[in-house]
Design an enzyme around this catalytic site. Structure first.
Site, PDB file in Angstrom:
ATOM      1  N   PRO A  93     -69.631 -40.857  73.242  1.00 57.07           N
ATOM      2  CA  PRO A  93     -69.897 -42.565  73.280  1.00 57.07           C
ATOM      3  C   PRO A  93     -68.703 -43.134  72.580  1.00 57.07           C
ATOM      4  O   PRO A  93     -68.174 -44.309  72.881  1.00 57.07           O
ATOM      5  CB  PRO A  93     -71.144 -42.665  72.624  1.00 57.07           C
TER       6      PRO A  93
ATOM      7  N   PRO B 179     -49.348  10.526  40.388  1.00 55.19           N
ATOM      8  CA  PRO B 179     -50.186  11.403  39.989  1.00 55.19           C
ATOM      9  C   PRO B 179     -51.508  11.796  40.754  1.00 55.19           C
ATOM     10  O   PRO B 179     -52.208  12.637  40.684  1.00 55.19           O
ATOM     11  CB  PRO B 179     -50.790  10.673  38.527  1.00 55.19           C
TER      12      PRO B 179
ATOM     13  N   ASP C 120     -45.883  18.893  48.044  1.00 53.56           N
ATOM     14  CA  ASP C 120     -46.241  20.012  47.165  1.00 53.56           C
ATOM     15  C   ASP C 120     -47.766  19.921  47.117  1.00 53.56           C
ATOM     16  O   ASP C 120     -48.484  19.262  47.493  1.00 53.56           O
ATOM     17  CB  ASP C 120     -45.745  19.507  45.844  1.00 53.56           C
TER      18      ASP C 120
ATOM     19  N   LYS D 219     -45.450  25.923  46.025  1.00 55.67           N
ATOM     20  CA  LYS D 219     -45.101  27.066  45.514  1.00 55.67           C
ATOM     21  C   LYS D 219     -45.917  27.718  44.235  1.00 55.67           C
ATOM     22  O   LYS D 219     -46.248  27.118  43.447  1.00 55.67           O
ATOM     23  CB  LYS D 219     -43.833  27.287  45.495  1.00 55.67           C
TER      24      LYS D 219
ATOM     25  N   GLY E  70     -45.230  15.250  43.746  1.00 57.17           N
ATOM     26  CA  GLY E  70     -46.008  14.801  42.709  1.00 57.17           C
ATOM     27  C   GLY E  70     -45.405  13.937  41.601  1.00 57.17           C
ATOM     28  O   GLY E  70     -44.262  14.346  41.311  1.00 57.17           O
TER      29      GLY E  70
ATOM     30  N   THR F  97     -44.340   9.097  36.970  1.00 60.45           N
ATOM     31  CA  THR F  97     -44.500  10.329  36.618  1.00 60.45           C
ATOM     32  C   THR F  97     -45.533  10.651  35.702  1.00 60.45           C
ATOM     33  O   THR F  97     -46.315   9.637  35.257  1.00 60.45           O
ATOM     34  CB  THR F  97     -43.308  10.739  35.778  1.00 60.45           C
ATOM     35  N   ALA F  98     -46.118  11.888  35.487  1.00 64.66           N
ATOM     36  CA  ALA F  98     -47.252  12.261  34.950  1.00 64.66           C
ATOM     37  C   ALA F  98     -47.419  11.846  33.495  1.00 64.66           C
ATOM     38  O   ALA F  98     -48.401  11.459  32.935  1.00 64.66           O
ATOM     39  CB  ALA F  98     -47.385  13.964  34.759  1.00 64.66           C
TER      40      ALA F  98
ATOM     41  N   MET G   4     -45.876  21.076  31.930  1.00 61.82           N
ATOM     42  CA  MET G   4     -46.180  22.658  32.383  1.00 61.82           C
ATOM     43  C   MET G   4     -46.339  23.428  31.256  1.00 61.82           C
ATOM     44  O   MET G   4     -45.905  24.436  30.808  1.00 61.82           O
ATOM     45  CB  MET G   4     -44.701  23.228  33.123  1.00 61.82           C
TER      46      MET G   4
ATOM     47  N   GLY H  59     -54.728  14.145  34.878  1.00 64.69           N
ATOM     48  CA  GLY H  59     -54.643  12.917  34.451  1.00 64.69           C
ATOM     49  C   GLY H  59     -54.660  11.783  35.759  1.00 64.69           C
ATOM     50  O   GLY H  59     -54.309  12.088  36.695  1.00 64.69           O
TER      51      GLY H  59
END
Ligand code: SAH
Length: 477
Positions: free
Chosen positions: A45, A228, A251, A273, A304, A334-335, A386, A415
């Site tokens: 309308p 990590p 790895d 390895k 890693g 890095t770790a 390590m 971690g």
């Protein structure tokens, strides 16, 4: 469970669409229909001012008449946008009977199609549907995409459409074409995004087409840090490369969650390895990289943490360089950084540590070459990689060179992963604490005044493990 809707993008050019209702909601939908080239007839309308203008410009046809089913004849779509539920229902029913798809505003039940939330960049459209059930959610997603999708996407799509035939003719093979595209987009997308240089981008495209014989079969290697283990700690670039890789050589330390992000049909090669045959294993890895890259594949060498921190990434690149293979390097967390963050150990601190050393105490020999006097200095943080097997000699040497017996340590196993364990103590009882808690690889030792802060600043996973307080001597009854 609601059945998902079937998504489709319809070509409405020159096709009739009937819109019943002439208010603001109708106006918004009509604008979208006109943008797609539809021929819109409006039954109402009164018309919203926007629609009045469109009617005056003859861009829509307007009729002020009651709805009758016959008005749907010839229409491909119908939209019922009145504020009267009964009229909307009448339109929906008539449309259904005539097999005309109908959208009833704000009524998912009566609608046989929905108008999705849309993000538009030229001809590129991202349409979002919540199945009609949660339009607010769809709208929110749309807002996010508006931010994420660059404005140049439309221009890019136009450019590619313009050259599509030529590209297909020159590179008929689909998987080769996909690789070519990825490389091309990496090259020209920033140009468009940053500088809006369409001509440059187009010339780049044509150059890339001409350079084809040389580039098409050339493989590449990206040495990528996977962090990590938590996929959330990957870089965007690492993610992109995982999505594009033909082969991923990884790895043992690389987590399953990260590998799950790889392209579905990528080949995954675990070259983790064991200690002992390391030299041999490294030669084998070199051979694997060479084989795949020479076969023209895009290889991601995934490591890693960071590939350049105790990762032998350097040796692998030297090998590739000697064979004239192109490569790129993507850093990873890095770790030492990940473990520190997730254990609540600030690696430097104005009051406690002004320097940080990353060391490895892996092999017996490697301990002999370290500068123990420097490592034993106060107010510095050692991050020892390590080190689990060599904690005894580590303590002996640090104490011998003057590090205080009460220097705090945090030994972090797994971690930044859900199973993380943090063992706290002091240098005096370091090996005994590690043995008592049965700490296993991978574990990182953080030694220095800052390590004590973990007792307060830990926030992730299990509570840190503290040395048991000696039992007070009790009388034997
Ligand atoms: N390139 C890797 C280090 C490889 S050496 C990096 O940048 O992190 C392997 C050592 O790293 C392990 O022995 C351990 O000391 C440490 N490490 C790696 N991931 C770890 C993790 N999630 N938690 C604790 N230590 C870790």
């Amino acid at each position: 469970m609601t059945t998902a809707l079937f998504p489709l993008f319809a070509d409405l050019r020159e096709r009739a669409v009937l819109v019943v209702g002439g208010g603001a909601v109708a106006a918004r939908k009509i604008e979208r229909l006109l943008a797609a080239g539809a021929r819109v007839r409006v039954l109402a309308p009164e018309l919203h001012p926007t629609l009045q203008k469109l009617a005056a410009a003859k861009q829509i046809a307007h009729r002020n008449a009651p709805f009758t089913p016959a008005l749907l004849d010839g229409a491909w779509l119908a939209i019922a946008a009145t504020d009267d539920a009964a009229s909307n229902r009448a339109v929906a029913q008539a449309a259904r009977e005539r097999h005309v798809l109908v959208n009833v505003v704000d009524d998912a039940e009566l609608s046989s199609f929905h108008l999705p939330a849309v993000v538009e960049r030229g001809a590129v459209q991202v349409a979002i549907s919540s199945g009609g059930g949660a339009p607010m959610l769809a709208r929110r997603l749309r807002e996010r995409l508006e931010i994420a999708l660059d404005e140049s996407l439309g221009t890019l799509a136009e450019l590619l459409a313009r050259q599509r035939a030529l590209i297909r003719e020159r590179i008929p093979d689909i998987s080769r074409r996909r690789r070519w595209f990825d490389r091309l987009l990496d090259r020209i997308a920033p140009d468009l995004r940053l500088r809006g240089r369409v001509e440059d981008a187009e010339r780049d495209l044509l150059d890339a087409l001409d350079g084809l014989p040389a580039n098409a079969t050339r493989g590449s290697v990206a040495l990528v840090g996977a962090g990590p283990g938590d996929p959330g700690l990957l870089t965007l670039r690492a993610l992109r490369l995982l999505n594009e890789a033909d082969v991923i050589v990884h790895d043992r330390l690389v987590g399953a969650g990260v590998l799950a992000l790889a392209r579905r049909d990528a080949q995954l090669l675990d070259v983790g390895k064991r200690v002992g045959d390391a030299a041999n294993a490294q030669d084998r890895i070199h051979a694997i990289l060479l084989e795949h890259v020479q076969a023209g594949r895009r290889v991601v060498r995934l490591k890693g943490g960071d590939p350049f921190v105790f990762g032998r990434g350097g040796e692998e690149l030297q090998f590739l360089h000697a064979h004239g293979i192109p490569f790129e390097v993507v850093p990873g967390i890095t770790a030492a950084l990940a473990c520190a963050a997730y254990a609540g150990v600030p690696l430097t601190h104005r009051e406690h540590a002004q320097s940080l050393r990353l060391v490895t105490a892996h092999a017996k020999g490697s301990q002999d070459t370290l500068d123990w006097r420097a490592l034993a200095a106060e107010q510095q943080t050692l991050a020892v990689y390590m080190g689990v097997a060599g904690l005894e000699p580590l303590r002996t040497r640090l104490l011998a060179h003057g590090r205080a017996a009460d220097t705090p340590f945090a030994l972090i196993e797994n971690g930044a992963r859900p199973e993380q364990r943090v063992v706290l103590g002091t240098l005096a009882d370091l090996p005994e604490r590690a043995r008592a808690e049965a700490v296993r690889s991978p574990a990182l030792l953080i030694l220095g005044e800052v390590a004590a802060l973990a007792a307060d600043l830990h926030w992730f996973g299990a509570l840190p493990l503290l040395a048991p307080v000696p039992e007070p001597l009790s009388d034997v009854a």
